[in-house]
Design a protein around this motif. Structure first.
Motif, PDB file in Angstrom:
ATOM      1  N   ASP A  56      23.118  31.050  22.029  1.00  0.00           N
ATOM      2  CA  ASP A  56      24.422  30.066  22.112  1.00  0.00           C
ATOM      3  C   ASP A  56      25.396  30.975  22.818  1.00  0.00           C
ATOM      4  O   ASP A  56      26.509  30.071  23.126  1.00  0.00           O
ATOM      5  CB  ASP A  56      24.745  29.929  20.470  1.00  0.00           C
ATOM      6  N   VAL A  57      25.145  31.871  23.202  1.00  0.00           N
ATOM      7  CA  VAL A  57      26.385  32.701  23.544  1.00  0.00           C
ATOM      8  C   VAL A  57      25.720  34.016  24.428  1.00  0.00           C
ATOM      9  O   VAL A  57      24.845  34.414  24.205  1.00  0.00           O
ATOM     10  CB  VAL A  57      27.135  33.652  22.381  1.00  0.00           C
ATOM     11  N   LEU A  58      26.576  34.489  25.724  1.00  0.00           N
ATOM     12  CA  LEU A  58      26.163  35.433  26.490  1.00  0.00           C
ATOM     13  C   LEU A  58      27.251  36.464  26.264  1.00  0.00           C
ATOM     14  O   LEU A  58      28.483  36.134  26.166  1.00  0.00           O
ATOM     15  CB  LEU A  58      26.026  35.087  27.799  1.00  0.00           C
ATOM     16  N   LEU A  59      26.848  37.903  26.708  1.00  0.00           N
ATOM     17  CA  LEU A  59      27.729  38.802  27.002  1.00  0.00           C
ATOM     18  C   LEU A  59      27.826  39.357  28.284  1.00  0.00           C
ATOM     19  O   LEU A  59      26.929  39.533  29.085  1.00  0.00           O
ATOM     20  CB  LEU A  59      27.341  39.950  26.152  1.00  0.00           C
ATOM     21  N   GLY A  60      29.296  39.507  28.794  1.00  0.00           N
ATOM     22  CA  GLY A  60      29.623  40.128  30.145  1.00  0.00           C
ATOM     23  C   GLY A  60      30.486  41.371  29.777  1.00  0.00           C
ATOM     24  O   GLY A  60      30.705  41.599  28.776  1.00  0.00           O
ATOM     25  N   ASN A  61      30.287  42.088  30.759  1.00  0.00           N
ATOM     26  CA  ASN A  61      31.174  43.541  30.601  1.00  0.00           C
ATOM     27  C   ASN A  61      32.330  43.665  31.565  1.00  0.00           C
ATOM     28  O   ASN A  61      32.353  43.397  32.722  1.00  0.00           O
ATOM     29  CB  ASN A  61      30.269  44.492  30.965  1.00  0.00           C
ATOM     30  N   THR A  62      33.608  43.985  30.888  1.00  0.00           N
ATOM     31  CA  THR A  62      34.850  44.081  31.780  1.00  0.00           C
ATOM     32  C   THR A  62      34.751  45.278  32.730  1.00  0.00           C
ATOM     33  O   THR A  62      35.026  44.971  33.912  1.00  0.00           O
ATOM     34  CB  THR A  62      35.881  44.581  30.632  1.00  0.00           C
ATOM     35  N   TYR A  63      34.198  46.281  32.348  1.00  0.00           N
ATOM     36  CA  TYR A  63      34.144  47.495  33.626  1.00  0.00           C
ATOM     37  C   TYR A  63      33.292  46.848  34.640  1.00  0.00           C
ATOM     38  O   TYR A  63      33.740  47.158  35.755  1.00  0.00           O
ATOM     39  CB  TYR A  63      33.621  48.767  32.791  1.00  0.00           C
ATOM     40  N   HIS A  64      32.155  46.531  34.617  1.00  0.00           N
ATOM     41  CA  HIS A  64      31.170  46.230  35.593  1.00  0.00           C
ATOM     42  C   HIS A  64      31.744  45.142  36.205  1.00  0.00           C
ATOM     43  O   HIS A  64      31.683  45.162  37.675  1.00  0.00           O
ATOM     44  CB  HIS A  64      29.913  45.979  35.116  1.00  0.00           C
ATOM     45  N   LEU A  65      32.473  44.065  35.777  1.00  0.00           N
ATOM     46  CA  LEU A  65      32.731  43.077  36.420  1.00  0.00           C
ATOM     47  C   LEU A  65      34.181  43.395  37.216  1.00  0.00           C
ATOM     48  O   LEU A  65      34.591  42.867  38.175  1.00  0.00           O
ATOM     49  CB  LEU A  65      33.051  41.694  35.615  1.00  0.00           C
ATOM     50  N   MET A  66      35.056  44.405  36.759  1.00  0.00           N
ATOM     51  CA  MET A  66      36.142  44.897  37.191  1.00  0.00           C
ATOM     52  C   MET A  66      35.785  45.586  38.618  1.00  0.00           C
ATOM     53  O   MET A  66      36.484  45.298  39.600  1.00  0.00           O
ATOM     54  CB  MET A  66      36.756  45.862  36.165  1.00  0.00           C
ATOM     55  N   LEU A  67      34.476  46.239  38.536  1.00  0.00           N
ATOM     56  CA  LEU A  67      34.280  46.835  39.769  1.00  0.00           C
ATOM     57  C   LEU A  67      33.759  45.954  40.908  1.00  0.00           C
ATOM     58  O   LEU A  67      33.933  46.089  42.121  1.00  0.00           O
ATOM     59  CB  LEU A  67      33.294  47.738  39.474  1.00  0.00           C
ATOM     60  N   SER A 117      34.760  54.882  40.278  1.00  0.00           N
ATOM     61  CA  SER A 117      33.636  53.927  40.408  1.00  0.00           C
ATOM     62  C   SER A 117      32.108  54.580  40.701  1.00  0.00           C
ATOM     63  O   SER A 117      31.995  55.617  41.451  1.00  0.00           O
ATOM     64  CB  SER A 117      33.798  53.081  41.454  1.00  0.00           C
ATOM     65  N   HIS A 118      31.101  54.264  39.928  1.00  0.00           N
ATOM     66  CA  HIS A 118      29.814  54.710  40.057  1.00  0.00           C
ATOM     67  C   HIS A 118      29.198  53.966  41.197  1.00  0.00           C
ATOM     68  O   HIS A 118      28.169  54.528  41.586  1.00  0.00           O
ATOM     69  CB  HIS A 118      29.017  54.470  38.880  1.00  0.00           C
ATOM     70  N   ILE A 119      29.803  53.092  41.778  1.00  0.00           N
ATOM     71  CA  ILE A 119      29.188  52.385  43.113  1.00  0.00           C
ATOM     72  C   ILE A 119      29.723  53.055  44.209  1.00  0.00           C
ATOM     73  O   ILE A 119      29.102  53.389  45.245  1.00  0.00           O
ATOM     74  CB  ILE A 119      29.706  50.934  43.025  1.00  0.00           C
ATOM     75  N   ASP A 120      30.970  53.229  44.467  1.00  0.00           N
ATOM     76  CA  ASP A 120      31.441  53.787  45.655  1.00  0.00           C
ATOM     77  C   ASP A 120      32.560  54.935  45.535  1.00  0.00           C
ATOM     78  O   ASP A 120      33.146  55.474  46.548  1.00  0.00           O
ATOM     79  CB  ASP A 120      32.150  52.674  46.529  1.00  0.00           C
ATOM     80  N   GLY A 121      32.737  55.419  44.175  1.00  0.00           N
ATOM     81  CA  GLY A 121      33.590  56.514  43.961  1.00  0.00           C
ATOM     82  C   GLY A 121      35.004  56.294  44.046  1.00  0.00           C
ATOM     83  O   GLY A 121      36.076  57.123  43.725  1.00  0.00           O
ATOM     84  N   SER A 122      35.321  54.879  44.348  1.00  0.00           N
ATOM     85  CA  SER A 122      36.910  54.646  44.264  1.00  0.00           C
ATOM     86  C   SER A 122      37.510  54.566  42.566  1.00  0.00           C
ATOM     87  O   SER A 122      36.697  54.722  41.840  1.00  0.00           O
ATOM     88  CB  SER A 122      36.964  53.053  44.936  1.00  0.00           C
TER      89      SER A 122
END
Length: 378
Positions: A56-67, A117-122
């Motif tokens: 009925d519901v899904l979870l998303g994540n602020t940190y990851h979607l922020m990046l 950021s774990h993606i690009d260091g920013s």
């Protein structure tokens, strides 16, 4: 104006209860398990499949979607629901867990957290106000306060410092949420998060202080982060009596099927965990026969399906031999099928508990379920 967030309790069996969280985008039947869609996707699954399995519901994540792709971009594209083609409720975690899990990449102070950021260091700054702003831009229906989660075991001093910082952040999150555009129009809710490590007194203090702030729902955070199950269950039993009975109780990041049934028995209404999806991508299956490692050689010639009684057709029709082959060959279809099989079982388990609570036979249901896990698949 849309109808506001509300929660009703329909039946009880001891501390366990069934209920319904009503939101403009739909009703969440409780106890509920939320599949995790961290980066706007439940990995290896189409959203229509996830709904068909009973979520009925899904979870998303602020940190990851922020990046990535960025909250402002998501908002420009119509919000998270539209972007991921999911018209039902979404709960977003505020990023507090990443404060712990990415400790080597962050600096924390009273103002908030500065991340690399774990993606690009920013570098990014995540404050309570920014966490709420991001969740508003995403358009999530249930939002979480920013908190500091500490890994267990930890000292009481460290648990107390993090818990009290989280309380101060909770107040700032509430203020920011009260000013969030669209909050009333879309019937959104904000949940507080109980912290305090494995210390009973700290947990009670946190629960009481948050209750006084009058959130729409209450979460127990900082568990399933390294402590044994008996410690987790003790913390649930400690906290639940100090939370408002008439509001939802959410245990964050939990867990195994056994964790779910024991937590429901103690009064938890909502769960999320990456376990069923992550395990599925690595050849692990959760079923009424217990945990199955489909990689094992004994499955290579097994023509049986995973479970002929499953509510999901692939669990009834694809042979274990074929699933074994897909996983050993590294085929993407194997990840997709096993992820779906796991999510189907988790939703079946929750539906079974809801039915058992309504009939006041939860203890019998749990005993029978655990007996099935112990017997295995023959």
């Amino acid at each position: 104006m849309s109808a506001p967030f509300s929660f009703q309790i329909n039946s009880r069996d001891g501390a366990a209860r069934t209920g319904a969280i009503h939101l403009p985008r739909g009703t969440i039947r409780t106890p509920a398990f939320m599949p995790v869609g961290t980066a706007a996707t439940v990995k290896a699954m189409h959203t229509h499949e996830v709904k068909s399995l009973g979520a009925d519901v899904l979870l998303g994540n602020t940190y990851h979607l922020m990046l990535r792709p960025g909250a402002e971009r998501v908002a420009r594209l119509g919000g998270l629901h539209k972007m991921m083609n999911w018209s039902h409720p979404i709960l977003t975690d505020s990023g507090g867990f990443q404060v712990m899990s990415l400790a080597k990449l962050r600096k924390l102070n009273e103002k908030g957290v500065t991340f690399q950021s774990h993606i690009d260091g920013s570098r990014y700054e995540l404050t309570p106000e920014r966490a709420i702003e991001i969740q508003g831009l995403l358009g999530s229906d249930i939002q979480m306060q920013l908190d500091e989660c500490v890994r267990l075991p930890c000292s009481d001093a460290d648990a107390a410092r993090a818990m009290r910082l989280s309380l101060r952040w909770a107040e700032r999150c509430q203020k920011a949420f009260s000013e969030q555009p669209g909050r009333v129009e879309f019937g959104r809710a904000l949940f507080g998060i109980v912290q305090g490590g494995a210390n009973r007194e700290l947990r009670v203090e946190s629960a009481r202080e948050l209750t006084a702030m009058d959130f729409q729902g209450y979460s127990i955070g900082g568990l399933a982060v390294g402590e044994p199950q008996d410690v987790m269950l003790d913390m649930i039993e400690t906290v639940i009596p100090h939370l408002p009975d008439e509001k939802p109780h959410y245990l964050m990041g939990v867990g195994t099927p056994d964790d779910l049934v024991e937590a429901v028995r103690r009064g938890i209404d909502m769960f999320d965990c990456v376990m069923p999806t992550r395990a599925g991508r690595h050849g692990q299956v959760f079923s009424r026969f217990g945990k199955i490692n489909i990689r094992n050689a004994r499955h290579a010639d097994d023509p049986r399906p995973i479970d002929e009684a499953s509510s999901w057709e692939p669990a009834r029709t694809y042979s274990r031999a074929y699933l074994h082959h897909l996983v050993k060959a590294g085929e993407i279809l194997g990840m997709m099928l096993l992820t779906g099989i796991n999510l189907a079982y988790y939703q079946e388990l929750m539906a079974g508990m809801r039915h058992a609570i309504a009939e006041q036979r939860l203890d019998d249901f749990i005993a029978q379920t655990k007996d099935g896990w112990a017997r295995g698949d023959g």
